[in-house]
Design a protein around this motif. Structure first.
Motif, mmCIF file in Angstrom:
data_model
loop_
_atom_site.group_PDB
_atom_site.id
_atom_site.type_symbol
_atom_site.label_atom_id
_atom_site.label_comp_id
_atom_site.label_asym_id
_atom_site.label_seq_id
_atom_site.Cartn_x
_atom_site.Cartn_y
_atom_site.Cartn_z
ATOM 1 N N GLU A 134 3.914 4.396 -7.918
ATOM 2 C CA GLU A 134 3.875 3.294 -9.136
ATOM 3 C C GLU A 134 4.209 4.482 -10.509
ATOM 4 O O GLU A 134 4.833 3.904 -11.401
ATOM 5 C CB GLU A 134 2.449 3.120 -9.267
ATOM 6 C CG GLU A 134 2.177 1.781 -8.625
ATOM 7 C CD GLU A 134 3.013 0.592 -8.809
ATOM 8 O OE1 GLU A 134 3.474 0.251 -9.874
ATOM 9 O OE2 GLU A 134 3.258 0.035 -7.723
ATOM 10 N N GLN A 135 3.327 5.570 -10.537
ATOM 11 C CA GLN A 135 3.857 6.342 -11.755
ATOM 12 C C GLN A 135 5.105 6.708 -11.973
ATOM 13 O O GLN A 135 5.692 6.456 -13.120
ATOM 14 C CB GLN A 135 2.714 7.356 -11.756
ATOM 15 C CG GLN A 135 2.499 8.027 -13.175
ATOM 16 C CD GLN A 135 2.186 7.146 -14.413
ATOM 17 O OE1 GLN A 135 1.369 6.509 -14.104
ATOM 18 N NE2 GLN A 135 2.870 7.468 -15.522
ATOM 19 N N GLU A 136 5.615 7.236 -11.039
ATOM 20 C CA GLU A 136 7.118 7.616 -11.088
ATOM 21 C C GLU A 136 8.201 6.637 -11.568
ATOM 22 O O GLU A 136 9.167 6.512 -12.045
ATOM 23 C CB GLU A 136 7.519 8.430 -9.657
ATOM 24 C CG GLU A 136 6.829 9.624 -9.633
ATOM 25 C CD GLU A 136 5.629 9.608 -8.668
ATOM 26 O OE1 GLU A 136 5.073 8.224 -8.527
ATOM 27 O OE2 GLU A 136 4.986 10.496 -8.411
ATOM 28 N N PHE A 137 7.810 5.235 -10.843
ATOM 29 C CA PHE A 137 8.546 4.021 -10.956
ATOM 30 C C PHE A 137 8.296 3.826 -12.462
ATOM 31 O O PHE A 137 9.444 3.327 -13.061
ATOM 32 C CB PHE A 137 7.954 2.811 -10.107
ATOM 33 C CG PHE A 137 8.760 1.444 -10.300
ATOM 34 C CD1 PHE A 137 9.998 1.490 -9.582
ATOM 35 C CD2 PHE A 137 8.442 0.713 -10.996
ATOM 36 C CE1 PHE A 137 10.983 0.285 -9.697
ATOM 37 C CE2 PHE A 137 9.138 -0.533 -11.019
ATOM 38 C CZ PHE A 137 10.281 -0.659 -10.557
ATOM 39 N N LYS A 138 7.313 3.706 -12.980
ATOM 40 C CA LYS A 138 7.058 3.443 -14.456
ATOM 41 C C LYS A 138 7.753 4.202 -15.309
ATOM 42 O O LYS A 138 8.302 3.772 -16.473
ATOM 43 C CB LYS A 138 5.584 3.288 -14.708
ATOM 44 C CG LYS A 138 4.837 2.284 -14.129
ATOM 45 C CD LYS A 138 3.376 2.168 -14.407
ATOM 46 C CE LYS A 138 2.787 1.042 -13.653
ATOM 47 N NZ LYS A 138 1.276 1.033 -13.913
ATOM 48 N N GLU A 139 7.783 5.532 -14.900
ATOM 49 C CA GLU A 139 8.453 6.501 -16.060
ATOM 50 C C GLU A 139 9.921 6.706 -15.542
ATOM 51 O O GLU A 139 10.687 7.501 -16.461
ATOM 52 C CB GLU A 139 7.941 7.849 -15.616
ATOM 53 C CG GLU A 139 6.380 7.991 -15.997
ATOM 54 C CD GLU A 139 5.676 9.207 -15.622
ATOM 55 O OE1 GLU A 139 6.365 10.250 -15.032
ATOM 56 O OE2 GLU A 139 4.367 9.347 -15.711
ATOM 57 N N ALA A 140 10.452 6.034 -14.436
ATOM 58 C CA ALA A 140 11.866 6.157 -14.214
ATOM 59 C C ALA A 140 12.719 5.510 -15.278
ATOM 60 O O ALA A 140 12.477 4.290 -15.695
ATOM 61 C CB ALA A 140 12.196 5.606 -12.863
ATOM 62 N N ASN B 117 0.664 -1.092 -0.158
ATOM 63 C CA ASN B 117 0.038 0.193 -0.051
ATOM 64 C C ASN B 117 0.790 1.268 -0.101
ATOM 65 O O ASN B 117 0.696 2.064 -0.738
ATOM 66 C CB ASN B 117 -0.842 0.028 1.328
ATOM 67 C CG ASN B 117 -2.032 -1.255 1.169
ATOM 68 O OD1 ASN B 117 -2.328 -1.406 -0.050
ATOM 69 N ND2 ASN B 117 -2.732 -1.454 2.086
ATOM 70 N N ILE B 118 1.651 1.428 0.771
ATOM 71 C CA ILE B 118 2.841 2.314 0.854
ATOM 72 C C ILE B 118 3.563 2.605 -0.572
ATOM 73 O O ILE B 118 3.474 3.609 -1.116
ATOM 74 C CB ILE B 118 4.032 2.240 1.817
ATOM 75 C CG1 ILE B 118 3.260 2.178 3.191
ATOM 76 C CG2 ILE B 118 4.934 3.288 1.699
ATOM 77 C CD1 ILE B 118 4.028 1.663 4.530
ATOM 78 N N LEU B 119 4.067 1.449 -1.275
ATOM 79 C CA LEU B 119 4.572 1.787 -2.323
ATOM 80 C C LEU B 119 3.677 2.034 -3.697
ATOM 81 O O LEU B 119 4.160 2.539 -4.716
ATOM 82 C CB LEU B 119 5.246 0.398 -2.868
ATOM 83 C CG LEU B 119 6.811 0.069 -1.655
ATOM 84 C CD1 LEU B 119 7.305 -1.323 -1.932
ATOM 85 C CD2 LEU B 119 7.502 1.171 -1.809
ATOM 86 N N LYS B 120 2.261 1.558 -3.702
ATOM 87 C CA LYS B 120 1.563 2.242 -4.458
ATOM 88 C C LYS B 120 1.563 3.406 -4.930
ATOM 89 O O LYS B 120 1.141 3.988 -6.119
ATOM 90 C CB LYS B 120 0.105 1.498 -4.175
ATOM 91 C CG LYS B 120 0.096 0.261 -4.542
ATOM 92 C CD LYS B 120 -1.689 -0.250 -4.287
ATOM 93 C CE LYS B 120 -1.884 -1.846 -4.567
ATOM 94 N NZ LYS B 120 -3.166 -2.114 -4.169
ATOM 95 N N GLN B 121 1.656 4.254 -3.914
ATOM 96 C CA GLN B 121 1.811 5.911 -4.379
ATOM 97 C C GLN B 121 2.779 6.147 -5.244
ATOM 98 O O GLN B 121 2.893 7.470 -5.814
ATOM 99 C CB GLN B 121 1.665 6.750 -2.838
ATOM 100 C CG GLN B 121 2.836 6.431 -2.050
ATOM 101 C CD GLN B 121 2.954 7.104 -0.934
ATOM 102 O OE1 GLN B 121 2.491 8.151 -0.488
ATOM 103 N NE2 GLN B 121 3.361 6.543 0.038
#
Length: 167
Positions: free
Chosen positions: A11-17, A5-9
């Motif tokens: 997600e978008q930055e992770f995908k774009e990194a 749940n903490i890491l879900k916030q």
């Protein structure tokens, strides 16, 4: 709260990194600065070694790092001594190595990287220290008003009048 749940916030930055893929320096000669040179033990067998870290100082690969590990054992002593002499550290006694290592820092060297194929078909890289390019350690610019400024005639502070100041 769970880690998921903490890491879900994020997600978008992770995908774009973007992921930078590391590639070794290609074979060739490079002018490098000795960033570190320290004694340590090999991870697997606890063999003493000299660990070098170099930073390329010019050209296409400026700022890239390269490492070299020189094992300290009887059958490799010739290579260790050759590396030290090529780097400008002409030791007479090996036991003085640790106290002399700081003199290598910031020294400019030429290294040569060469990839070869072993008899069993495995590729391996060698880093050879070729020669000293410059022994002078890089220094921070000295305060021009310091009495130790090498441009002062006799070590006395430089007298500058208000008329000489640009503002």
């Amino acid at each position: 709260m769970s880690w998921a749940n903490i890491l879900k916030q994020y997600e978008q930055e992770f995908k774009e990194a973007e992921v930078n893929s590391y590639t070794e320096l290609p074979d060739g000669k490079y002018t490098v600065k000795v960033e570190t040179a320290r004694l340590k033990e090999s991870k697997n067998q606890g063999i003493p070694m000299l660990a070098w870290e170099f930073v390329v100082v010019d050209g296409e690969y400026e700022g890239r790092h390269e490492w070299k590990y020189s094992l300290i054992m009887p059958e490799r002593m010739q290579w260790l001594k050759q590396d030290l002499f090529s780097a400008g550290l002409e030791l007479e006694e090996l036991h003085r190595l640790e106290e002399e290592l700081p003199s290598l820092l910031d020294r400019l060297l030429e290294i040569k990287i060469e990839t070869k194929m072993s008899k069993n078909g495995k590729e391996y890289r060698n880093v050879y220290i070729q020669k000293v390019v410059d022994r002078t350690p890089s220094q921070k610019p000295e305060n021009p008003f310091s009495p130790n400024n090498p441009f002062a005639d006799d070590g006395k502070p430089i007298n500058i009048s208000d008329d000489d100041l640009p503002f």
